[in-house]
Each structure stands twice: as C-alpha cells, then as structure tokens.
Design an enzyme around this catalytic site. Structure first.
Site, PDB file in Angstrom:
ATOM      1  N   SER A  76       0.771  -1.392   0.176  1.00  0.00           N
ATOM      2  CA  SER A  76      -0.194  -0.087   0.045  1.00  0.00           C
ATOM      3  C   SER A  76       0.898   1.359  -0.037  1.00  0.00           C
ATOM      4  O   SER A  76       1.937   1.066   0.287  1.00  0.00           O
ATOM      5  CB  SER A  76      -0.887  -0.163   1.097  1.00  0.00           C
ATOM      6  OG  SER A  76      -1.649  -1.295   1.357  1.00  0.00           O
TER       7      SER A  76
HETATM    8  N1  SAH Z   1      -0.743  -4.796   4.056  1.00  0.00           N
HETATM    9  C1  SAH Z   1      -0.054  -5.109   2.963  1.00  0.00           C
HETATM   10  C2  SAH Z   1      -1.061  -4.761   1.727  1.00  0.00           C
HETATM   11  C3  SAH Z   1      -1.367  -6.043   1.086  1.00  0.00           C
HETATM   12  S1  SAH Z   1      -2.521  -6.019  -0.405  1.00  0.00           S
HETATM   13  C4  SAH Z   1       1.378  -4.482   2.887  1.00  0.00           C
HETATM   14  O1  SAH Z   1       1.771  -3.637   3.754  1.00  0.00           O
HETATM   15  O2  SAH Z   1       2.122  -4.856   1.789  1.00  0.00           O
HETATM   16  C5  SAH Z   1      -3.871  -6.809   0.459  1.00  0.00           C
HETATM   17  C6  SAH Z   1      -3.465  -8.431   0.693  1.00  0.00           C
HETATM   18  O3  SAH Z   1      -4.636  -9.030   1.103  1.00  0.00           O
HETATM   19  C7  SAH Z   1      -2.839  -9.243  -0.450  1.00  0.00           C
HETATM   20  O4  SAH Z   1      -2.027  -9.716  -0.140  1.00  0.00           O
HETATM   21  C8  SAH Z   1      -4.057 -10.051  -0.560  1.00  0.00           C
HETATM   22  O5  SAH Z   1      -3.405 -11.418  -0.944  1.00  0.00           O
HETATM   23  C9  SAH Z   1      -4.583 -10.377   0.759  1.00  0.00           C
HETATM   24  N2  SAH Z   1      -5.820 -11.069   0.892  1.00  0.00           N
HETATM   25  C10 SAH Z   1      -6.880 -10.696   0.131  1.00  0.00           C
HETATM   26  N3  SAH Z   1      -8.100 -11.337   0.583  1.00  0.00           N
HETATM   27  C11 SAH Z   1      -7.543 -12.204   1.777  1.00  0.00           C
HETATM   28  C12 SAH Z   1      -8.441 -12.900   2.605  1.00  0.00           C
HETATM   29  N4  SAH Z   1      -9.531 -13.191   2.513  1.00  0.00           N
HETATM   30  N5  SAH Z   1      -7.666 -13.221   3.561  1.00  0.00           N
HETATM   31  C13 SAH Z   1      -6.260 -12.694   4.036  1.00  0.00           C
HETATM   32  N6  SAH Z   1      -5.779 -12.000   3.044  1.00  0.00           N
HETATM   33  C14 SAH Z   1      -6.408 -11.651   1.872  1.00  0.00           C
END
Ligand code: SAH
Length: 226
Positions: A76
C-alpha cells in the site's frame, strides 16, 4: 548493502516522512488528523520499506505510492499505511490483528508501536515471503498465518484493534466479534470497480458499533476464502 546505499535510503525515508506530513495536512478535514502522531512518524522514518518491495524496486521504495508485489497484489501507499495506523490510536503493548499481510510492510509499521501483531494472508507464497522478511528485519513480535482473513483469528481474539488492508463489500461480522469493547477497526469497504471508503469502526461497550467514513481509497479486493 553498502554504507552509501544505507545513507541514500535514510535520506529517501526522511523525504517520505515530509511528503506524508504534507498529505496529512491536505486531508485533515476528512481524516481529523492534521499531522502524524509522534509514534507513527517515528515508525515511518524507521521501517526499511526497501526491504519489503520486490528486488529491483529498492530505488523507488520510498515514493509515496503503492507498488506491485506479485500475485496481482500491492504494497500500500505509505500515506495510507501511516493513516491506517494512526486511526487505530496504537499503544505500546496492544495486540493488533492485520488482514492481508501482503509485503509485510504494514505489519512492520504496527510492530514498531504495539506489542504483538497477528497477520493473516490468503496467498501462501506472499505470506511466507513476508514472514521471512519480517523475521530477517528483526520483527519477532509479528506472527503470520496463511488463511482466510474473513474469519479472523479466533484463537488469539479479542484484539485491541484490527487493520484490514484489502477492500470488503461489507464489514465482516467475525472481525467485529473479535474486537475488544472500545476496540477500533480500519477497513476499506466497497467493490473493486466502484468507489471505496476507508471506514473507522469503533466497538462500544455494549457490542454495537459506531462507523465513520474517513476517506475515498482504492485497495485490492478482500477475496472470499474457501
Ligand atoms: N498490508 C499489505 C497490503 C497488501 S494488499 C502491505 O503492507 O503490503 C492486500 C493483501 O490482502 C494481499 O496480499 C491479498 O493477497 C490479501 N488478501 C486478499 N483476500 C484475503 C483474505 N480473504 N484473507 C487474507 N488475506 C487476503
């Protein structure tokens, strides 16, 4: 990494703090935060984001932008990571749940401030890579689990706060249940093609919730697990 590289990154990080400060100031009417809290500011100035971006992307790691991390996911934007962290009013010693480990960067930001971070990632390769990076960068107070974030982490509940980093069509009930009374949750709500709102949920002592729209945002979707 050479000493010169380390210095370049420190300089880039200081500029990023400055840029995020400017964005806080520009969005103060919506968010209610005119500046980063001292704890969040210190964490933003300290966490080595270049270690959480894909290799080859280190030079752009401190731009105030999201970046692709593979598997169609993103790390993000630093401003959003800082704001999400501020919105939960993080305190030393707290236990915080993150949904969507992704790169591990948001987890590291939280781990700088609170006591323990529990983070759930649906995609195994991403979760494993993030756990390895977090361990290698010294964040021993983060636990990563591969699983479906919609269900939360009942064995470790209740949590002081929850930070959801993928957009859900609505607030998952299981997550509200796993918040302590007085607990706070930050979650982007809305579909992937439509406008999303970053919501702040505060759980009252009687279990009911107060919701506040904070900001229009754009996150990858929270995928329903199996
Ligand atoms: N917090 C992260 C941002 C990741 S983007 C950072 O700092 O880099 C959102 C993430 O949520 C992705 O990696 C995606 O795979 C995950 N995601 C999507 N659906 C999900 C679910 N049902 N449970 C857990 N993770 C999930």
């Amino acid at each position: 990494m050479s000493a010169a590289d380390a210095q370049d990154h420190a300089g880039a990080r200081a500029r990023l703090v400055f840029e995020v400060d400017a964005m806080y100031s520009a969005t103060r009417a919506e968010t209610g935060f005119s500046a980063m809290s001292p704890a969040v500011r210190a964490a933003l100035g300290k966490v080595e984001r270049h270690r959480f971006v894909p290799s080859g992307e280190e030079a752009v790691a401190y731009r105030n932008h999201p970046l692709p991390i593979g598997s169609g996911q993103t790390i993000s934007q630093p401003y959003i990571v800082a704001l999400s962290t501020d919105l939960i009013l993080p305190q030393a010693g707290q236990r915080v749940l993150e949904i969507g480990t992704g790169s591990g960067y948001q987890a590291a930001m939280l781990a700088e401030i609170v006591g323990r971070v529990y983070s759930i990632e649906l995609i195994e390769s991403l979760g494993k890579a993030a756990a390895a990076k977090l361990a290698a960068t010294g964040y021993s107070n983060v636990e990563v689990r591969i699983g479906d974030g919609y269900k939360g982490w009942p064995e470790q509940a209740p949590f002081d706060s929850i930070v959801v980093t993928a957009a859900a069509p609505k607030v998952p009930e299981a997550l509200v249940e796993q918040l302590k009374p007085g607990g706070r949750m930050v979650i982007p709500v809305g579909g992937s093609q439509e406008a999303q709102q970053l919501l702040l949920i505060v759980k009252r002592a009687d279990g009911s919730v107060e919701r506040k729209n904070v900001l229009a945002v754009r996150f990858v979707p929270l995928v329903p697990g199996k």
